[in-house]
Motif scaffolding. Structure first.
Motif, PDB file in Angstrom:
ATOM      1  N   HIS A   9      38.308  26.391  18.777  1.00 64.43           N
ATOM      2  CA  HIS A   9      39.699  25.951  18.736  1.00 64.43           C
ATOM      3  C   HIS A   9      39.706  24.457  18.469  1.00 64.43           C
ATOM      4  O   HIS A   9      39.031  23.696  19.144  1.00 64.43           O
ATOM      5  CB  HIS A   9      40.400  26.263  20.064  1.00 64.43           C
ATOM      6  N   ASP A  10      40.481  24.034  17.464  1.00 70.03           N
ATOM      7  CA  ASP A  10      40.490  22.625  17.080  1.00 70.03           C
ATOM      8  C   ASP A  10      41.752  21.892  17.517  1.00 70.03           C
ATOM      9  O   ASP A  10      42.056  20.816  17.027  1.00 70.03           O
ATOM     10  CB  ASP A  10      40.293  22.480  15.571  1.00 70.03           C
ATOM     11  N   GLY A  11      42.509  22.464  18.436  1.00 69.92           N
ATOM     12  CA  GLY A  11      43.744  21.849  18.889  1.00 69.92           C
ATOM     13  C   GLY A  11      44.961  22.355  18.132  1.00 69.92           C
ATOM     14  O   GLY A  11      46.070  22.277  18.625  1.00 69.92           O
ATOM     15  N   VAL A  12      44.750  22.872  16.930  1.00 72.64           N
ATOM     16  CA  VAL A  12      45.833  23.422  16.112  1.00 72.64           C
ATOM     17  C   VAL A  12      45.779  24.936  16.121  1.00 72.64           C
ATOM     18  O   VAL A  12      46.790  25.614  16.216  1.00 72.64           O
ATOM     19  CB  VAL A  12      45.731  22.900  14.659  1.00 72.64           C
ATOM     20  N   GLY A  13      44.577  25.472  16.033  1.00 67.74           N
ATOM     21  CA  GLY A  13      44.376  26.920  16.002  1.00 67.74           C
ATOM     22  C   GLY A  13      42.896  27.230  16.019  1.00 67.74           C
ATOM     23  O   GLY A  13      42.054  26.341  16.179  1.00 67.74           O
ATOM     24  N   PRO A  19      27.590  25.651  11.680  1.00 67.89           N
ATOM     25  CA  PRO A  19      26.954  24.337  11.844  1.00 67.89           C
ATOM     26  C   PRO A  19      26.031  24.015  10.668  1.00 67.89           C
ATOM     27  O   PRO A  19      25.370  24.890  10.126  1.00 67.89           O
ATOM     28  CB  PRO A  19      26.142  24.471  13.122  1.00 67.89           C
ATOM     29  N   GLY A  20      26.047  22.746  10.276  1.00 70.26           N
ATOM     30  CA  GLY A  20      25.184  22.323   9.188  1.00 70.26           C
ATOM     31  C   GLY A  20      25.762  22.541   7.809  1.00 70.26           C
ATOM     32  O   GLY A  20      25.168  22.171   6.819  1.00 70.26           O
ATOM     33  N   ARG A  21      26.931  23.121   7.729  1.00 66.45           N
ATOM     34  CA  ARG A  21      27.578  23.342   6.449  1.00 66.45           C
ATOM     35  C   ARG A  21      28.832  22.469   6.407  1.00 66.45           C
ATOM     36  O   ARG A  21      29.740  22.639   7.213  1.00 66.45           O
ATOM     37  CB  ARG A  21      27.972  24.801   6.270  1.00 66.45           C
ATOM     38  N   ASP A  22      28.869  21.549   5.481  1.00 67.06           N
ATOM     39  CA  ASP A  22      30.016  20.654   5.353  1.00 67.06           C
ATOM     40  C   ASP A  22      31.192  21.403   4.753  1.00 67.06           C
ATOM     41  O   ASP A  22      31.052  22.101   3.758  1.00 67.06           O
ATOM     42  CB  ASP A  22      29.689  19.453   4.463  1.00 67.06           C
ATOM     43  N   LEU A  23      32.345  21.228   5.369  1.00 62.59           N
ATOM     44  CA  LEU A  23      33.572  21.814   4.843  1.00 62.59           C
ATOM     45  C   LEU A  23      34.466  20.680   4.386  1.00 62.59           C
ATOM     46  O   LEU A  23      34.641  19.692   5.091  1.00 62.59           O
ATOM     47  CB  LEU A  23      34.292  22.630   5.925  1.00 62.59           C
ATOM     48  N   ASP A  24      35.013  20.799   3.209  1.00 67.12           N
ATOM     49  CA  ASP A  24      35.918  19.792   2.688  1.00 67.12           C
ATOM     50  C   ASP A  24      37.169  19.774   3.560  1.00 67.12           C
ATOM     51  O   ASP A  24      37.914  20.747   3.625  1.00 67.12           O
ATOM     52  CB  ASP A  24      36.272  20.135   1.238  1.00 67.12           C
ATOM     53  N   ALA A  25      37.403  18.653   4.238  1.00 67.04           N
ATOM     54  CA  ALA A  25      38.522  18.555   5.176  1.00 67.04           C
ATOM     55  C   ALA A  25      39.873  18.750   4.472  1.00 67.04           C
ATOM     56  O   ALA A  25      40.819  19.220   5.078  1.00 67.04           O
ATOM     57  CB  ALA A  25      38.492  17.209   5.889  1.00 67.04           C
ATOM     58  N   GLY A  26      39.981  18.394   3.223  1.00 66.32           N
ATOM     59  CA  GLY A  26      41.236  18.546   2.508  1.00 66.32           C
ATOM     60  C   GLY A  26      41.487  19.956   2.004  1.00 66.32           C
ATOM     61  O   GLY A  26      42.597  20.298   1.626  1.00 66.32           O
ATOM     62  N   ASN A  27      40.468  20.787   2.007  1.00 63.92           N
ATOM     63  CA  ASN A  27      40.589  22.125   1.451  1.00 63.92           C
ATOM     64  C   ASN A  27      40.258  23.188   2.497  1.00 63.92           C
ATOM     65  O   ASN A  27      39.746  24.242   2.169  1.00 63.92           O
ATOM     66  CB  ASN A  27      39.651  22.256   0.243  1.00 63.92           C
ATOM     67  N   ARG A  28      40.544  22.905   3.752  1.00 67.16           N
ATOM     68  CA  ARG A  28      40.239  23.852   4.822  1.00 67.16           C
ATOM     69  C   ARG A  28      41.304  24.935   4.890  1.00 67.16           C
ATOM     70  O   ARG A  28      42.485  24.673   4.695  1.00 67.16           O
ATOM     71  CB  ARG A  28      40.173  23.132   6.161  1.00 67.16           C
ATOM     72  N   PRO A  29      40.885  26.145   5.181  1.00 67.80           N
ATOM     73  CA  PRO A  29      41.884  27.218   5.308  1.00 67.80           C
ATOM     74  C   PRO A  29      42.758  27.005   6.543  1.00 67.80           C
ATOM     75  O   PRO A  29      42.368  26.329   7.487  1.00 67.80           O
ATOM     76  CB  PRO A  29      41.033  28.475   5.448  1.00 67.80           C
ATOM     77  N   ARG A  30      43.910  27.607   6.514  1.00 68.08           N
ATOM     78  CA  ARG A  30      44.827  27.549   7.659  1.00 68.08           C
ATOM     79  C   ARG A  30      44.158  28.192   8.873  1.00 68.08           C
ATOM     80  O   ARG A  30      43.520  29.238   8.743  1.00 68.08           O
ATOM     81  CB  ARG A  30      46.105  28.309   7.293  1.00 68.08           C
ATOM     82  N   PRO A  31      44.283  27.590  10.054  1.00 67.17           N
ATOM     83  CA  PRO A  31      43.623  28.177  11.231  1.00 67.17           C
ATOM     84  C   PRO A  31      44.305  29.477  11.666  1.00 67.17           C
ATOM     85  O   PRO A  31      45.473  29.717  11.363  1.00 67.17           O
ATOM     86  CB  PRO A  31      43.783  27.100  12.296  1.00 67.17           C
ATOM     87  N   TYR A  32      43.544  30.285  12.376  1.00 65.40           N
ATOM     88  CA  TYR A  32      44.085  31.519  12.949  1.00 65.40           C
ATOM     89  C   TYR A  32      44.911  31.165  14.182  1.00 65.40           C
ATOM     90  O   TYR A  32      44.522  30.307  14.965  1.00 65.40           O
ATOM     91  CB  TYR A  32      42.948  32.444  13.399  1.00 65.40           C
ATOM     92  N   SER A  33      46.008  31.849  14.393  1.00 64.69           N
ATOM     93  CA  SER A  33      46.795  31.616  15.602  1.00 64.69           C
ATOM     94  C   SER A  33      46.268  32.459  16.767  1.00 64.69           C
ATOM     95  O   SER A  33      46.445  32.097  17.926  1.00 64.69           O
ATOM     96  CB  SER A  33      48.274  31.916  15.359  1.00 64.69           C
ATOM     97  N   GLN A  34      45.598  33.561  16.465  1.00 69.24           N
ATOM     98  CA  GLN A  34      45.080  34.454  17.501  1.00 69.24           C
ATOM     99  C   GLN A  34      43.558  34.398  17.553  1.00 69.24           C
ATOM    100  O   GLN A  34      42.888  34.560  16.524  1.00 69.24           O
ATOM    101  CB  GLN A  34      45.507  35.901  17.220  1.00 69.24           C
TER     102      GLN A  34
END
Length: 80
Positions: A9-13, A19-34
């Motif tokens: 949980h990142d505070g938003v969803g 780990p060890g795989r960089d994710l582009d912060a600008g192209n992250r998928p929408r978080p799950y609510s559940q």
């Protein structure tokens, strides 16, 4: 090398990360609510990785740290 999928949980969803795989912060998928939906999708991804010959495991963030999730632990099944 085992692919580790983390449901956190990142505070938003709830998000699925590895780990060890960089994710582009600008192209992250929408978080799950559940939480259960994120776990279900992470387990599905792990099954697909295993089918391709890659060992994979799913961990979920709890108040007491990370816990390994086994398929038998989850009673929420979704159709894919």
């Amino acid at each position: 090398m085992t692919v580790r999928l983390l449901v956190t949980h990142d505070g938003v969803g709830w998000r699925i990360a590895s780990p060890g795989r960089d994710l582009d912060a600008g192209n992250r998928p929408r978080p799950y609510s559940q939480r259960e939906e994120a776990i279900s999708d992470a387990l599905f991804a792990a099954r697909m990785l295993r089918a391709l010959g890659e060992p994979a495991s799913v961990y979920v963030e709890n108040s007491d740290g990370l816990r390994l999730v086994a398929e038998e632990d989850v009673h929420v099944w979704r159709r894919h």
